[in-house]
Design a protein around this motif. Structure first.
Motif, PDB file in Angstrom:
ATOM      1  N   SER A  43       0.788  -1.236   0.000  1.00 53.69           N
ATOM      2  CA  SER A  43       0.000   0.000   0.000  1.00 53.69           C
ATOM      3  C   SER A  43       0.820   1.286   0.000  1.00 53.69           C
ATOM      4  O   SER A  43       0.284   2.342  -0.332  1.00 53.69           O
ATOM      5  CB  SER A  43      -0.943   0.010   1.208  1.00 53.69           C
TER       6      SER A  43
ATOM      7  N   LEU B  86      -1.616  -2.238   5.658  1.00 53.38           N
ATOM      8  CA  LEU B  86      -2.354  -1.888   4.443  1.00 53.38           C
ATOM      9  C   LEU B  86      -3.037  -0.533   4.570  1.00 53.38           C
ATOM     10  O   LEU B  86      -3.022   0.277   3.642  1.00 53.38           O
ATOM     11  CB  LEU B  86      -3.408  -2.957   4.150  1.00 53.38           C
ATOM     12  N   GLY B  87      -3.621  -0.261   5.744  1.00 51.64           N
ATOM     13  CA  GLY B  87      -4.409   0.960   5.911  1.00 51.64           C
ATOM     14  C   GLY B  87      -3.579   2.223   5.987  1.00 51.64           C
ATOM     15  O   GLY B  87      -3.948   3.260   5.428  1.00 51.64           O
TER      16      GLY B  87
ATOM     17  N   TRP C 125      -8.878  -3.261  -4.528  1.00 53.80           N
ATOM     18  CA  TRP C 125      -7.419  -3.287  -4.388  1.00 53.80           C
ATOM     19  C   TRP C 125      -6.670  -2.763  -5.603  1.00 53.80           C
ATOM     20  O   TRP C 125      -5.740  -1.954  -5.453  1.00 53.80           O
ATOM     21  CB  TRP C 125      -6.954  -4.701  -4.034  1.00 53.80           C
TER      22      TRP C 125
ATOM     23  N   MET D  28      -6.577   1.019  -5.791  1.00 53.59           N
ATOM     24  CA  MET D  28      -5.703   1.711  -4.856  1.00 53.59           C
ATOM     25  C   MET D  28      -4.336   2.000  -5.483  1.00 53.59           C
ATOM     26  O   MET D  28      -3.635   2.920  -5.071  1.00 53.59           O
ATOM     27  CB  MET D  28      -5.524   0.893  -3.572  1.00 53.59           C
TER      28      MET D  28
ATOM     29  N   TYR E 297      -9.986   5.957   2.147  1.00 55.67           N
ATOM     30  CA  TYR E 297     -10.161   4.745   1.352  1.00 55.67           C
ATOM     31  C   TYR E 297      -9.735   3.501   2.136  1.00 55.67           C
ATOM     32  O   TYR E 297     -10.284   2.409   1.941  1.00 55.67           O
ATOM     33  CB  TYR E 297      -9.324   4.882   0.077  1.00 55.67           C
ATOM     34  N   THR E 298      -8.736   3.663   3.034  1.00 54.35           N
ATOM     35  CA  THR E 298      -8.141   2.496   3.678  1.00 54.35           C
ATOM     36  C   THR E 298      -8.547   2.303   5.143  1.00 54.35           C
ATOM     37  O   THR E 298      -8.657   1.167   5.608  1.00 54.35           O
ATOM     38  CB  THR E 298      -6.601   2.581   3.610  1.00 54.35           C
TER      39      THR E 298
ATOM     40  N   THR F 202     -11.259  -0.160   6.395  1.00 58.87           N
ATOM     41  CA  THR F 202     -10.924  -1.589   6.342  1.00 58.87           C
ATOM     42  C   THR F 202     -10.408  -2.090   7.682  1.00 58.87           C
ATOM     43  O   THR F 202     -10.373  -3.312   7.915  1.00 58.87           O
ATOM     44  CB  THR F 202      -9.875  -1.868   5.247  1.00 58.87           C
TER      45      THR F 202
ATOM     46  N   GLY G 244     -14.106   1.575   1.274  1.00 59.73           N
ATOM     47  CA  GLY G 244     -13.398   0.962   2.395  1.00 59.73           C
ATOM     48  C   GLY G 244     -14.324   0.179   3.299  1.00 59.73           C
ATOM     49  O   GLY G 244     -13.963  -0.896   3.809  1.00 59.73           O
TER      50      GLY G 244
END
Length: 523
Positions: free
Chosen positions: A28, A149-150, A281, A284, A309-310, A313, A369
Motif C-alpha cells: 500500500s 495496508l491501511g 485493491w 488503490m 479509502y483504507t 478496512t 473501504g
C-alpha cells in the motif's frame, strides 16, 4: 505446549506481526511514490504497472510452493530464508537506478514477501494451538496486517516528504534485521514428516498462464492485438492454463483441488474474494495518480486523502464478523461487494464535479473501504470453514492465489482502461497534436500523472493546452471509465456470489439436523 513457552510465543508473535506489517506496507505504500518513480527513473506507464505487477505475480508464484517446502524442510528455516530474501531485494529496490532493475528486484521481493506470508500462517498455527490463545494470536496478526495496508499510503507519503522515495524500500532492510532476531529467539522449528511432494508442474503452468495474460494486456496494444506476436502470447497462455488443469486433475496431491468448487459456501466466498481484486485493491494502485495528477496534491496530501479509502478496512471487520454470525456470510459478502460498487459510483460523481477535491471523493472512498471491511474477513473465514479441517490449508491457498492472480490481472486491466480512456479523449480534444508528438506516448504520460511536465513539453502542446486543462480533463475521463469498470465488476461479483451461495444455508441446516438426530436418536 502453548502455555509452557509463553515468552517464546510472545517473541514469535512479535516476529510474525513485524513481517506482516512489512508485507502490508510494501503493497500500500508503493502506489504513493509511483508518480515520483515515473519522473525520477524515467519510467513509462507500462513500467509503472509492472513495478506493482511484478510483486503480485511473484507472490502468486510462490504461495503454494512455500507451504510444501516449509512442511518438508522446516517452517522456521524457510521463514528465515524468506525474510533474508525480502531484506536483500528491498535493499536492491532502494538502490535501483532504472525502472527495469526496480521491476526485476520487485519480482524477487514479491517472492520473498509471498513466502513470508505463508510462513506467518504456518508459524502461528504451530506455535499457538490452544483455542483462546490461537484466536488471540491470529486476531493480533490480522490487526497489524490491516494497519500496514491501511496506513501504508500516508507512511509512504511521509517518508518521501522527510527523506526520499528510496527509503520506502530501504526501511524494510532495517526492519528485517529486527524481525530475524525475533524469529531466532521465539519461533520453534517444525515440519511435516509426511510432506514429500511438490507440485512443480502445477506451479509453473499456473504462473506462466498468469504472466502471459498480464503481458498481453499491458503489451498487446503496442504489439498489435491481432499481430502474430500477440496471438502467440494468447495461444501460449491458453495452452499453459489447459495443461495446468490437466496436471491438477491427475496429480496425487494437487495444489488446486477442483472438487472444492462444488461446495457452495466456498464458491460464494471465492466470488467475494475475487470481487475485491476486481475493484477495490487494484484501484488503490491508481488512485494516487488521480490525487497527484488531476488534483495536484503532494505525496503527503495524497497519503492523507487515501486514509478515507483504507481506514474503514480496519474499523469495519469486527462489525462484519457480528453481522456474519447474525445474518450469515452469504448475505454479508454480497452486501460488502454491493457497497464497494456503490462507493465507486459516488467516486465517479465526486471526480466529475467542477470543483473536485478530496472532499468530493470522501463519501465514495469511505463506502469503498466499508465494503472491503464487510467482505474481507467473512470471505476468509467462510472459505476455510466450508471445507474439512485437513483441507483448510489447501482452501486458504486457493483463496490467496485467487486474490493475487485477480489483483495482477486487474492492475493490468485498469491500466489498459485508463490509458485507452485518456487516449480517446486526447484524440478528440487535440486532433492535430499527433502530427509531431506520438499521441499514445502523450496518453501514457498523462495516465502516469505527469501533467506538469507535459505542459512544458513543446510549443505545439503549450499552444494547444497552455494551462494543462485538456490533459487533466483527459485524465479525469480515463478515471471515470476505470471507476465505472470497478463499479460494474463489484456488482457483478456480488450477484455471482449470491448465485454461488444459493441454498447453502438450507443445506447446512439440513446437515445440522441430521447430526443432531444422530446424536439424539430418541428425538
Amino acid at each position: 505446549m502453548t502455555l509452557s513457552h509463553p515468552p517464546r510465543n510472545a517473541l514469535a508473535l512479535a516476529a510474525v506481526c513485524l513481517t506482516s506489517l512489512m508485507f502490508g506496507l510494501e503493497i500500500s505504500s508503493v502506489p504513493t511514490v509511483l508518480p515520483i518513480l515515473e519522473s525520477v527513473l524515467r519510467a513509462d506507464f507500462k513500467e509503472i504497472q509492472w513495478i506493482m505487477n511484478a510483486y503480485t505475480l511473484a507472490c502468486t508464484t510462490v504461495l503454494m510452493a512455500t507451504g510444501a517446502l516449509a512442511d518438508r524442510f522446516g517452517r522456521k528455516r524457510i521463514y528465515v530464508a524468506s525474510i533474508v530474501m525480502f531484506a536483500v531485494t528491498s535493499l536492491i529496490c532502494g538502490l535501483a537506478q532504472s525502472a527495469p532493475v526496480l521491476i526485476v528486484s520487485r519480482f524477487f521481493q514479491g517472492m520473498g514477501g509471498g513466502a513470508m506470508l505463508i510462513c506467518q500462517v504456518a508459524v502461528l498455527s504451530h506455535q499457538f494451538q490452544e483455542g483462546r490463545e490461537r484466536s488471540r494470536a491470529f486476531g493480533v496478526w490480522g490487526i497489524i496486517f490491516g494497519i500496514g495496508l491501511g496506513f501504508g499510503p500516508i507512511i509512504g507519503g511521509m517518508i518521501v516528504a522527510v527523506a526520499n522515495w528510496q527509503w520506502v524500500f530501504l526501511v524494510h532492510a532495517l526492519i528485517s534485521i529486527v524481525a530475524l532476531g525475533l524469529v531466532f529467539a521465539g519461533v520453534r522449528e517444525s515440519r511435516d514428516p509426511h510432506a514429500q511432494y511438490l507440485d512443480v508442474a502445477g506451479i509453473l503452468t499456473l504462473s506462466l498462464s498468469c504472466f502471459g495474460l498480464v503481458y498481453f494486456i499491458t503489451q498487446g496494444p503496442d504489439l498489435g492485438l491481432g499481430s502474430p506476436a500477440a496471438l502467440s502470447i494468447v495461444a501460449a497462455t491458453v495452452l499453459s492454463f489447459i495443461v495446468f488443469i490437466f496436471v491438477e486433475k491427475r496429480s496425487p496431491r494437487p495444489m488446486f483441488d477442483f472438487s472444492v468448487f462444488r461446495i457452495r459456501p466456498f464458491s460464494g466466498a471465492l466470488c467475494g474474494s475475487v470481487g475485491m481484486n476486481f475493484s477495490y485493491w487494484p484501484f488503490m494502485i491508481y488512485l494516487p495518480i488521480y490525487f497527484q495528477g488531476a488534483l495536484g496534491y503532494t505525496s503527503v496530501n495524497t497519503g492523507l486523502s487515501l486514509l478515507a479509502y483504507t481506514l474503514p478496512t480496519l474499523v469495519v471487520p469486527p462489525l462484519a464478523e457480528r453481522l456474519a454470525l447474525r445474518f450469515d456470510a452469504r448475505r454479508v459478502i454480497p452486501l460488502g461487494m454491493f457497497t464497494i460498487g456503490l462507493g465507486f459510483l459516488l467516486m465517479r460523481f465526486g471526480a466529475g464535479m467542477e470543483q473536485a477535491s478530496w472532499l468530493t471523493m470522501l463519501p465514495g472512498c469511505l463506502l469503498c473501504g466499508t465494503g472491503l471491511g464487510l467482505t474481507n474477513t467473512p470471505v476468509t473465514n467462510t472459505a476455510t470453514g466450508a471445507v474439512s479441517p485437513n483441507r483448510a490449508g489447501m482452501a486458504s491457498g486457493i483463496d490467496m492465489s485467487a486474490r493475487m492472480i485477480s489483483l495482477a490481472i486487474n492492475i493490468a486491466l485498469m491500466g489498459f482502461i485508463l490509458l485507452e480512456g485518456v487516449l480517446s479523449y486526447l484524440a478528440h480534444a487535440l486532433p492535430g497534436i499527433g502530427e509531431t508528438t506520438p499521441l499514445r506516448w502523450l496518453a501514457e504520460k498523462v495516465a502516469a500523472g505527469s501533467i506538469a511536465q507535459l505542459t512544458q513539453h513543446g510549443a505545439e502542446l503549450a499552444i494547444a493546452d497552455p494551462h494543462g486543462v485538456i490533459v487533466r480533463a483527459a485524465l479525469v475521463h480515463g478515471f471515470d471509465l476505470v471507476m465505472r469498470y470497478g463499479m460494474i465488476c463489484a456488482w457483478a461479483l456480488a450477484l455471482l456470489s449470491l448465485v454461488a451461495f444459493g441454498s447453502a444455508t438450507r443445506a447446512h441446516r439440513q446437515a445440522s439436523a441430521r447430526d443432531e438426530r444422530a446424536r439424539h436418536p430418541s428425538t
